[in-house]
Design a protein around this motif. Sequence first.
Motif, PDB file in Angstrom:
ATOM      1  N   VAL A   1     -10.587 -28.172  27.045  1.00 56.64           N
ATOM      2  CA  VAL A   1     -10.217 -26.907  26.414  1.00 56.64           C
ATOM      3  C   VAL A   1      -9.987 -25.794  27.429  1.00 56.64           C
ATOM      4  O   VAL A   1      -9.195 -24.887  27.207  1.00 56.64           O
ATOM      5  N   LEU A   2     -10.640 -25.858  28.592  1.00 55.34           N
ATOM      6  CA  LEU A   2     -10.450 -24.824  29.600  1.00 55.34           C
ATOM      7  C   LEU A   2      -9.030 -24.806  30.136  1.00 55.34           C
ATOM      8  O   LEU A   2      -8.545 -23.765  30.598  1.00 55.34           O
TER       9      LEU A   2
ATOM     10  N   GLU B   1     -19.703 -22.573  15.088  1.00 46.70           N
ATOM     11  CA  GLU B   1     -20.588 -22.674  16.245  1.00 46.70           C
ATOM     12  C   GLU B   1     -19.806 -23.010  17.509  1.00 46.70           C
ATOM     13  O   GLU B   1     -20.068 -22.457  18.590  1.00 46.70           O
ATOM     14  N   LYS B   2     -18.828 -23.908  17.391  1.00 40.94           N
ATOM     15  CA  LYS B   2     -17.984 -24.250  18.538  1.00 40.94           C
ATOM     16  C   LYS B   2     -17.156 -23.043  18.962  1.00 40.94           C
ATOM     17  O   LYS B   2     -16.996 -22.774  20.158  1.00 40.94           O
ATOM     18  N   PHE B   3     -16.631 -22.330  17.993  1.00 38.58           N
ATOM     19  CA  PHE B   3     -15.821 -21.147  18.263  1.00 38.58           C
ATOM     20  C   PHE B   3     -16.645 -20.103  19.000  1.00 38.58           C
ATOM     21  O   PHE B   3     -16.176 -19.486  19.964  1.00 38.58           O
ATOM     22  N   ARG B   4     -17.872 -19.899  18.582  1.00 35.93           N
ATOM     23  CA  ARG B   4     -18.748 -18.905  19.210  1.00 35.93           C
ATOM     24  C   ARG B   4     -19.061 -19.273  20.649  1.00 35.93           C
ATOM     25  O   ARG B   4     -19.154 -18.400  21.520  1.00 35.93           O
TER      26      ARG B   4
ATOM     27  N   HIS C   1      -8.121 -24.364  15.647  1.00 36.51           N
ATOM     28  CA  HIS C   1      -7.691 -25.432  14.746  1.00 36.51           C
ATOM     29  C   HIS C   1      -6.804 -26.410  15.512  1.00 36.51           C
ATOM     30  O   HIS C   1      -6.560 -26.228  16.710  1.00 36.51           O
ATOM     31  N   ASP C   2      -6.353 -27.444  14.845  1.00 36.12           N
ATOM     32  CA  ASP C   2      -5.488 -28.442  15.469  1.00 36.12           C
ATOM     33  C   ASP C   2      -4.038 -28.154  15.082  1.00 36.12           C
ATOM     34  O   ASP C   2      -3.628 -28.441  13.954  1.00 36.12           O
TER      35      ASP C   2
END
Length: 212
Positions: free
Chosen positions: A5-6, A201-204, A114-115
């Motif tokens: 993701v980075l 939680e992933k978004f945060r 999102h995807d």
Amino acid sequence: MKKHVLAIYILIFSSLSGFAFHTFKSSAGSTQTTAVQTETATFATGCFWCGEAKFSQLKGVLKVTPGYTGGLTENPSYEEVCTGTTGHAEAFSILYDPSLISYDELLEAFFLSHDPTQLNRQGNDVGTQYRSAIFYHNETQKQRAKYCIAQLREKKIYERNIVTEVTAFTKFYNAESYHQEYYKKHPNQGYCRYVIQPELEKFRKIFKKKLK
């Protein structure tokens, strides 16, 4: 997703900052409220409960309103939109302070929330109303969105093709009152607890330095 993701972080920030966006005027989609210059962004990322919950966390986002846009039916109800015949997407309107968060950063959050390679669905939510879409309010937003998608494709960030729709904003219909702040009001409801909460939680974690 093909890469970490980075990689998307680096790609979006470097490519958008290097693009000559200043050549486009961005007066449309802006409003003036109590000496604070605000702008509006409109996205669709699947279920609007989830989109509202995520983007409401970001510093500089003043209000997120779930609703319907992109179709032809006037004043659609949730039940009508769920049939997939109205042309509308479950979307959310973001009122934000561009001095605290930029449209570029909102685009980053959009793609990481999102995807964008799933056509007319997000997970188990299936139908055209759950499509991935960016509804631009002005030429600047249009060019930024298209350029960003082109760069993501060129760098092959995703294994599958990005299917995000980029279309002009026309009219936004607020969703029914019971949809507003749904996750905040019903955190223990089944969908909220088992679908939205893990995603939130992933978004945060990803945006921990940009949260309110």
